[in-house]
Design a protein around this motif. Structure first.
Motif, PDB file in Angstrom:
ATOM      1  N   LYS A 186       0.832  -1.178   0.000  1.00 29.49           N
ATOM      2  CA  LYS A 186       0.000   0.000   0.000  1.00 29.49           C
ATOM      3  C   LYS A 186       0.876   1.240   0.000  1.00 29.49           C
ATOM      4  CE  LYS A 186      -3.792  -2.247   2.485  1.00 29.49           C
ATOM      5  NZ  LYS A 186      -4.676  -2.194   3.681  1.00 29.49           N
ATOM      6  N   GLY A 187       0.227   2.371  -0.207  1.00 29.52           N
ATOM      7  CA  GLY A 187       0.970   3.623  -0.241  1.00 29.52           C
ATOM      8  C   GLY A 187       1.224   4.094  -1.654  1.00 29.52           C
ATOM      9  N   ASN A 188       1.750   5.297  -1.770  1.00 28.95           N
ATOM     10  CA  ASN A 188       1.990   5.914  -3.074  1.00 28.95           C
ATOM     11  C   ASN A 188       3.443   5.761  -3.497  1.00 28.95           C
ATOM     12  OD1 ASN A 188      -0.667   6.804  -3.220  1.00 28.95           O
ATOM     13  ND2 ASN A 188      -0.208   8.716  -2.170  1.00 28.95           N
ATOM     14  N   VAL A 189       3.660   5.868  -4.804  1.00 29.48           N
ATOM     15  CA  VAL A 189       5.009   5.832  -5.353  1.00 29.48           C
ATOM     16  C   VAL A 189       5.116   6.909  -6.418  1.00 29.48           C
ATOM     17  CG1 VAL A 189       4.353   4.100  -7.071  1.00 29.48           C
ATOM     18  CG2 VAL A 189       6.754   4.391  -6.472  1.00 29.48           C
ATOM     19  N   THR A 190       6.246   7.578  -6.500  1.00 29.06           N
ATOM     20  CA  THR A 190       6.513   8.595  -7.506  1.00 29.06           C
ATOM     21  C   THR A 190       7.626   8.112  -8.409  1.00 29.06           C
ATOM     22  OG1 THR A 190       5.857  10.372  -5.998  1.00 29.06           O
ATOM     23  CG2 THR A 190       7.160  10.992  -7.908  1.00 29.06           C
ATOM     24  N   VAL A 191       7.385   8.167  -9.714  1.00 25.65           N
ATOM     25  CA  VAL A 191       8.358   7.705 -10.696  1.00 25.65           C
ATOM     26  C   VAL A 191       8.509   8.783 -11.754  1.00 25.65           C
ATOM     27  CG1 VAL A 191       8.976   5.857 -12.306  1.00 25.65           C
ATOM     28  CG2 VAL A 191       7.574   5.337 -10.295  1.00 25.65           C
ATOM     29  N   GLY A 192       9.738   9.029 -12.200  1.00 22.23           N
ATOM     30  CA  GLY A 192       9.979   9.988 -13.266  1.00 22.23           C
ATOM     31  C   GLY A 192      11.212  10.820 -13.013  1.00 22.23           C
ATOM     32  N   GLN A 193      11.495  11.675 -14.008  1.00 19.38           N
ATOM     33  CA  GLN A 193      12.665  12.533 -13.917  1.00 19.38           C
ATOM     34  C   GLN A 193      12.290  13.957 -14.302  1.00 19.38           C
ATOM     35  OE1 GLN A 193      16.524  10.784 -15.260  1.00 19.38           O
ATOM     36  NE2 GLN A 193      15.255   9.137 -16.053  1.00 19.38           N
ATOM     37  N   SER A 194      13.107  14.546 -15.186  1.00 18.81           N
ATOM     38  CA  SER A 194      12.935  15.969 -15.493  1.00 18.81           C
ATOM     39  C   SER A 194      11.792  16.243 -16.466  1.00 18.81           C
ATOM     40  CB  SER A 194      14.245  16.530 -16.073  1.00 18.81           C
ATOM     41  OG  SER A 194      14.593  15.843 -17.271  1.00 18.81           O
ATOM     42  N   HIS A 195      11.478  15.315 -17.370  1.00 14.44           N
ATOM     43  CA  HIS A 195      10.409  15.544 -18.347  1.00 14.44           C
ATOM     44  C   HIS A 195       9.027  15.395 -17.728  1.00 14.44           C
ATOM     45  CE1 HIS A 195      13.134  16.076 -21.579  1.00 14.44           C
ATOM     46  NE2 HIS A 195      13.499  14.812 -21.698  1.00 14.44           N
ATOM     47  N   ALA A 196       8.845  14.330 -16.965  1.00 12.70           N
ATOM     48  CA  ALA A 196       7.528  14.054 -16.397  1.00 12.70           C
ATOM     49  C   ALA A 196       7.681  13.156 -15.180  1.00 12.70           C
ATOM     50  CB  ALA A 196       6.617  13.389 -17.428  1.00 12.70           C
ATOM     51  N   ARG A 197       6.728  13.286 -14.262  1.00 11.49           N
ATOM     52  CA  ARG A 197       6.678  12.442 -13.065  1.00 11.49           C
ATOM     53  C   ARG A 197       5.239  11.964 -12.877  1.00 11.49           C
ATOM     54  NH1 ARG A 197       9.270  16.834 -12.075  1.00 11.49           N
ATOM     55  NH2 ARG A 197       7.553  17.778 -10.897  1.00 11.49           N
ATOM     56  N   ILE A 198       5.120  10.773 -12.317  1.00 12.17           N
ATOM     57  CA  ILE A 198       3.807  10.176 -12.103  1.00 12.17           C
ATOM     58  C   ILE A 198       3.698   9.753 -10.649  1.00 12.17           C
ATOM     59  CG2 ILE A 198       4.682   7.942 -12.903  1.00 12.17           C
ATOM     60  CD1 ILE A 198       1.862   7.232 -13.760  1.00 12.17           C
ATOM     61  N   LEU A 199       2.541  10.005 -10.055  1.00 15.54           N
ATOM     62  CA  LEU A 199       2.256   9.624  -8.669  1.00 15.54           C
ATOM     63  C   LEU A 199       1.009   8.745  -8.683  1.00 15.54           C
ATOM     64  CD1 LEU A 199       2.583   9.929  -5.551  1.00 15.54           C
ATOM     65  CD2 LEU A 199       1.101  11.941  -5.717  1.00 15.54           C
ATOM     66  N   LEU A 200       1.149   7.526  -8.114  1.00 12.03           N
ATOM     67  CA  LEU A 200       0.014   6.613  -8.088  1.00 12.03           C
ATOM     68  C   LEU A 200       0.103   5.678  -6.900  1.00 12.03           C
ATOM     69  CD1 LEU A 200       0.370   3.727 -10.691  1.00 12.03           C
ATOM     70  CD2 LEU A 200       2.288   5.095  -9.902  1.00 12.03           C
ATOM     71  N   ASP A 201      -0.986   4.993  -6.629  1.00 10.64           N
ATOM     72  CA  ASP A 201      -1.069   4.023  -5.548  1.00 10.64           C
ATOM     73  C   ASP A 201      -0.520   2.686  -6.028  1.00 10.64           C
ATOM     74  OD1 ASP A 201      -1.764   2.331  -3.477  1.00 10.64           O
ATOM     75  OD2 ASP A 201      -3.736   3.223  -3.182  1.00 10.64           O
ATOM     76  N   TRP A 202       0.270   2.030  -5.162  1.00  8.73           N
ATOM     77  CA  TRP A 202       0.836   0.742  -5.554  1.00  8.73           C
ATOM     78  C   TRP A 202      -0.248  -0.281  -5.863  1.00  8.73           C
ATOM     79  CZ3 TRP A 202       4.950  -0.825  -7.688  1.00  8.73           C
ATOM     80  CH2 TRP A 202       6.183  -0.230  -7.440  1.00  8.73           C
ATOM     81  N   ALA A 203      -1.393  -0.133  -5.221  1.00  7.70           N
ATOM     82  CA  ALA A 203      -2.477  -1.086  -5.487  1.00  7.70           C
ATOM     83  C   ALA A 203      -2.933  -1.025  -6.935  1.00  7.70           C
ATOM     84  CB  ALA A 203      -3.643  -0.814  -4.547  1.00  7.70           C
ATOM     85  N   VAL A 204      -2.784   0.135  -7.584  1.00  8.04           N
ATOM     86  CA  VAL A 204      -3.155   0.286  -8.986  1.00  8.04           C
ATOM     87  C   VAL A 204      -2.184  -0.445  -9.900  1.00  8.04           C
ATOM     88  CG1 VAL A 204      -3.430   1.975 -10.847  1.00  8.04           C
ATOM     89  CG2 VAL A 204      -4.333   2.461  -8.573  1.00  8.04           C
ATOM     90  N   ALA A 205      -0.920  -0.522  -9.465  1.00  6.28           N
ATOM     91  CA  ALA A 205       0.115  -1.085 -10.329  1.00  6.28           C
ATOM     92  C   ALA A 205       0.008  -2.588 -10.489  1.00  6.28           C
ATOM     93  CB  ALA A 205       1.497  -0.725  -9.780  1.00  6.28           C
ATOM     94  N   ALA A 206      -0.494  -3.282  -9.461  1.00  2.83           N
ATOM     95  CA  ALA A 206      -0.521  -4.736  -9.502  1.00  2.83           C
ATOM     96  C   ALA A 206      -1.662  -5.241 -10.373  1.00  2.83           C
ATOM     97  CB  ALA A 206      -0.657  -5.294  -8.093  1.00  2.83           C
ATOM     98  N   ALA A 207      -1.354  -6.280 -11.134  1.00  2.00           N
ATOM     99  CA  ALA A 207      -2.383  -6.904 -11.954  1.00  2.00           C
ATOM    100  C   ALA A 207      -3.255  -7.802 -11.093  1.00  2.00           C
ATOM    101  CB  ALA A 207      -1.739  -7.712 -13.079  1.00  2.00           C
ATOM    102  N   ALA A 208      -4.484  -8.032 -11.529  1.00  2.00           N
ATOM    103  CA  ALA A 208      -5.403  -8.876 -10.779  1.00  2.00           C
ATOM    104  C   ALA A 208      -4.861 -10.295 -10.687  1.00  2.00           C
ATOM    105  CB  ALA A 208      -6.770  -8.875 -11.450  1.00  2.00           C
ATOM    106  N   GLY A 209      -4.772 -10.837  -9.468  1.00  2.00           N
ATOM    107  CA  GLY A 209      -4.272 -12.186  -9.264  1.00  2.00           C
ATOM    108  C   GLY A 209      -2.764 -12.297  -9.269  1.00  2.00           C
ATOM    109  N   GLU A 210      -2.050 -11.174  -9.437  1.00  2.00           N
ATOM    110  CA  GLU A 210      -0.595 -11.217  -9.471  1.00  2.00           C
ATOM    111  C   GLU A 210      -0.052 -11.268  -8.049  1.00  2.00           C
ATOM    112  OE1 GLU A 210       2.641  -8.825 -12.090  1.00  2.00           O
ATOM    113  OE2 GLU A 210       1.605  -7.643 -10.572  1.00  2.00           O
ATOM    114  N   SER A 211       0.958 -12.109  -7.825  1.00  2.00           N
ATOM    115  CA  SER A 211       1.538 -12.247  -6.489  1.00  2.00           C
ATOM    116  C   SER A 211       3.000 -11.833  -6.430  1.00  2.00           C
ATOM    117  CB  SER A 211       1.402 -13.694  -6.005  1.00  2.00           C
ATOM    118  OG  SER A 211       1.995 -14.589  -6.946  1.00  2.00           O
TER     119      SER A 211
END
Length: 741
Positions: A279-304
């Protein structure tokens, strides 16, 4: 020992020198149940580890002695940590829990003080059952089977289970888009195929870097890609973006957990974060663009296994996306600009950023994703221009376009802009210049009004200077033209609100336009009244007196505007146009009177045309039918413009997107001044005669100057044909000599 009568006897217990006298009942209960002993002839006692319903001793022959569960409530035996109690018939024992073993002492014990249980490492002692495609990882009291680095669970399996089975990661199949002929593109995909053949999971990072460099080389030295048509370029861009997303997602699963960043020589940035699900948020990116999202969004359904979040930002991708169309949220823009939006010219202001996650299904996310884009160009926004957050949308047929649905701007400043989206794709920041109004329609309006202004000015001068046509009807014509002239001039000069804020200037323009056009319609109503008197009632007088005409023509609109401004002054002025506000029905302060006047004049128009038809037959019944129809038609059309009946098209324009009615309404009403000039001036015989006299006088003056310069050569008589030579007046202007021209 006692005799047959069961009398007392002596029993030596322990030391034979010690004599203990024990009394044994002379009679014992023969009905005592199993796991019990006799107390006397009427009672029994349960054996240790057993108990009856009545307690240890009972007298009811129907009772039984049941096993006591020392491992259960109410007072279970405490075997200590990592151990479990095992109940037995009449007793219990403690053993280490599965996955634990005693360090010293017996395997079976009675209490916590005897407990020496510790975790057993199944992975090092060879007691696990992990598949050879996995690695055994010891856990407290157990173990799990993890996929090796560069391997993923087979379909139907999950990672970190005792039955996990894995398969090695392969470079995804990626071929050139069908139907696109390009040597540069073919060479790129040949390099991709070589990377696929040489791919090893252990070198996944290097493969990702090589892929980014290959894309840079393709876009930087595009070669024959530049000669492709616009549609083919967009198909290529769609294919590259979707292929990059799929390939980078797969390769990222093969790299170790942690973060990975790469920046190419062409300023393309790749940022990847791989970590365990959580759980929690993660920020990814550099000088062009950065993205902030919840780790729960990143995982695929049923992925372990570990989850992947990555973003690729490319400046070179803009070459293929140039001049791409933008699908607008028309309803939202219509609310914003209070006018239909037909299209937009777009300019890319940021790098194109493609986001990829472990989760491939990102069309609808459980929580929104935030973006922060760096603007490499600082635009100066003009009216009807704004920065928008857009994404590249695949249309399903291999092509694509920019779209804005599901994305919105949160804010901007310091050379960046923040957006939020409910889905993921390839994103960029666009500057859009909306075509809020049809440019052709705007041109027609401006040219038509400019022509009308010239014609209205000529009408005003004619009505003031030509004496033979003076009268009450001319007075009405004059003031109608004055109101239309002033209103049209204000409209051309100040209708657009460039600043976007409703200030004093914009409110004043709206008030003046409201008054001028209402006054014009009041004079149109007086035109109808005069026409009714002239044709229907056949009055021979001069109609209404001039004072009453002015009171009605200028007084009524003044009262309406005064009441409107007093009731709701904020109704004047809008963000884009200096006109009446649509809120609260304020527009009816103009539409209401106009509707009343137009409908009234329309009735008068029908009556007068009918009367004229009768009069034509009465005056000259022998007139040819074709000529009669022609005269009547010209007269009717002329009166339509005089009475303002063409505004019916505006009243019927319920849908602003009805372009046919919009064109008809604009053409007819922008040229109203021109038609008034044709009707009242060019088609009036008296006015034409005055124009001819004025023309002769001007031409005569010029000829007089010419004659003076040539008199020395012997010329004696010079006279322009077609112009009167008698003394008198020219258009009401005294003439002191022969009229030349």
């Amino acid at each position: 020992m006692g005799g047959p009568h069961g009398g007392p006897f002596l029993l030596f217990h322990g030391d034979p020198h010690l004599l203990t006298k024990v009394s044994i009942p002379t009679a014992c209960a023969l009905w005592c149940p199993p796991n019990s002993s006799c107390v006397n002839g009427t009672a029994c006692r349960c054996a240790p580890g057993f108990i009856s319903f009545s307690g240890e001793i009972f007298t009811d022959p129907l009772e039984s002695c049941d096993d006591i569960n020392e491992c259960g409530p109410p007072s279970p035996v405490d075997c200590g940590g990592s151990a479990s109690c095992q109940n037995t018939e009449g007793g219990y024992y403690c053993t280490c829990s599965p996955g634990y073993e005693p360090v010293s002492g017996p395997a079976v014990f009675q209490n916590e003080s005897e407990n020496t249980c510790r975790d057993k490492d199944e992975c090092s002692s060879g007691e696990h059952r992990c598949h050879n495609s996995t690695i055994c990882v010891n856990t407290v009291g157990s173990y799990t089977c993890h996929c090796r680095q560069g391997w993923v669970p087979r379909p139907g399996f999950q990672d970190k289970q005792m039955i996990t089975v894995c398969e090695e990661i392969f470079f995804p199949a990626w071929t050139a888009p069908p139907g696109i002929k390009s040597q540069r593109l073919s060479a790129f995909f040949e390099r991709v195929q070589k990377m696929s053949r040489d791919f090893k999971p252990a070198t996944a990072k290097k493969s990702m870097q090589d892929l980014v460099r290959s894309v840079d080389d393709l876009l930087k030295n595009s070669g024959d890609l530049e000669s492709l048509g616009q549609s083919s370029k967009h198909v290529t861009a769609t294919h590259l973006l979707s292929g990059l997303e799929k390939t980078l997602r797969t390769l990222a699963k093969a790299i170790p957990k942690g973060s990975f960043t790469y920046r190419s020589d062409d300023d393309t940035e790749l940022s990847v974060v791989v970590q365990e699900q959580g759980k929690g948020n993660v920020t990814v990116g550099q000088s062009h663009a950065r993205i902030l999202l919840d780790w729960a969004v990143a995982a695929a359904a049923g992925e372990s296994g570990p989850s992947v979040v990555g973003i690729l930002s490319s400046q070179n991708m803009k070459k293929l996306l140039a001049n791409a169309s933008l699908k607008l949220d028309l309803e939202k823009l219509k609310e914003t600009y209070e006018s239909p939006v037909r299209g937009a010219k777009v300019t890319l202001l940021s790098a194109v950023s493609s986001v990829f996650l472990s989760n491939p299904n990102t069309e609808k996310l459980d929580s929104n994703v935030s973006f922060a884009f760096t603007l490499h160009e600082q635009p100066e926004l003009k009216p009807r221009q704004e920065l928008i957050c857009a994404f590249w949308k695949n249309d399903g047929n291999g092509n694509g376009s920019w779209a804005t649905s599901g994305c919105w701007k949160m804010g901007s400043g310091n050379g960046s802009i923040t957006c939020q989206c409910s889905h993921l794709s390839s994103f960029a920041i666009l500057m859009a210049h909306y075509d809020v109004e049809d440019p052709k329609l705007a041109l027609i309006t401006k040219v038509g009004l400019a022509l009308s202004l010239v014609c209205l000015l000529l009408c005003i001068l004619t009505f003031l200077l030509v004496r033979p046509i003076q009268g009450s009807r001319t007075t009405v014509h004059l003031h109608l033209c004055i109101c239309l002239f002033v209103g049209s001039a204000i409209f051309l000069a100040g209708i657009e609100n460039e600043g976007g804020e409703v200030g004093t200037r914009c409110r004043l323009v709206a008030v003046l336009l409201h008054y001028c056009f209402l006054a014009a319609f009041c004079w149109m109503s007086l035109e109808g009244v005069e026409l009714y008197f002239l044709v229907v009632r056949v009055f021979q007088g001069q109609g209404l007196r001039k004072l009453w005409l002015c009171l009605i023509g200028y007084g009524v609109p003044l009262i309406i505007v005064g009441i409107s401004a007093g009731a709701y002054s904020k109704g004047y002025g809008r963000e884009k146009f200096c006109w009446l506000n649509f809120e609260g029905g304020f527009l009816w302060s103009f539409v209401g009177p106009v509707t009343f006047i137009v409908l009234g004049n329309a009735i008068i128009f029908v009556i007068t045309v009918w009367k004229l038809t009768q009069k034509f037959s009465e005056i000259n019944p022998d007139i040819k039918k074709l000529k009669k129809v022609r005269v009547l038609t010209i007269t009717a059309i002329a009166q339509l413009f005089v009475l303002g009946c063409t505004w019916v098209f505006g009243l019927l324009l319920f849908d602003p997107e009805s372009w046919v009615l919009s064109y008809i309404f604009s053409i007819l009403n922008c040229l109203q001044g021109f038609f008034l000039f044709v009707l009242y001036c060019l088609l009036n015989k008296k006015v034409r005669e005055e124009y001819r006299k004025w023309a002769c006088m001007v031409a005569g003056n010029r000829y007089s100057e010419f004659a003076t310069t040539t008199s020395a050569s012997g010329s004696s008589h010079n006279q322009t044909q077609g112009c009167p030579s008698d003394t008198g007046t020219l258009g009401g202007i005294p003439s002191t000599g022969p009229a030349r021209g």
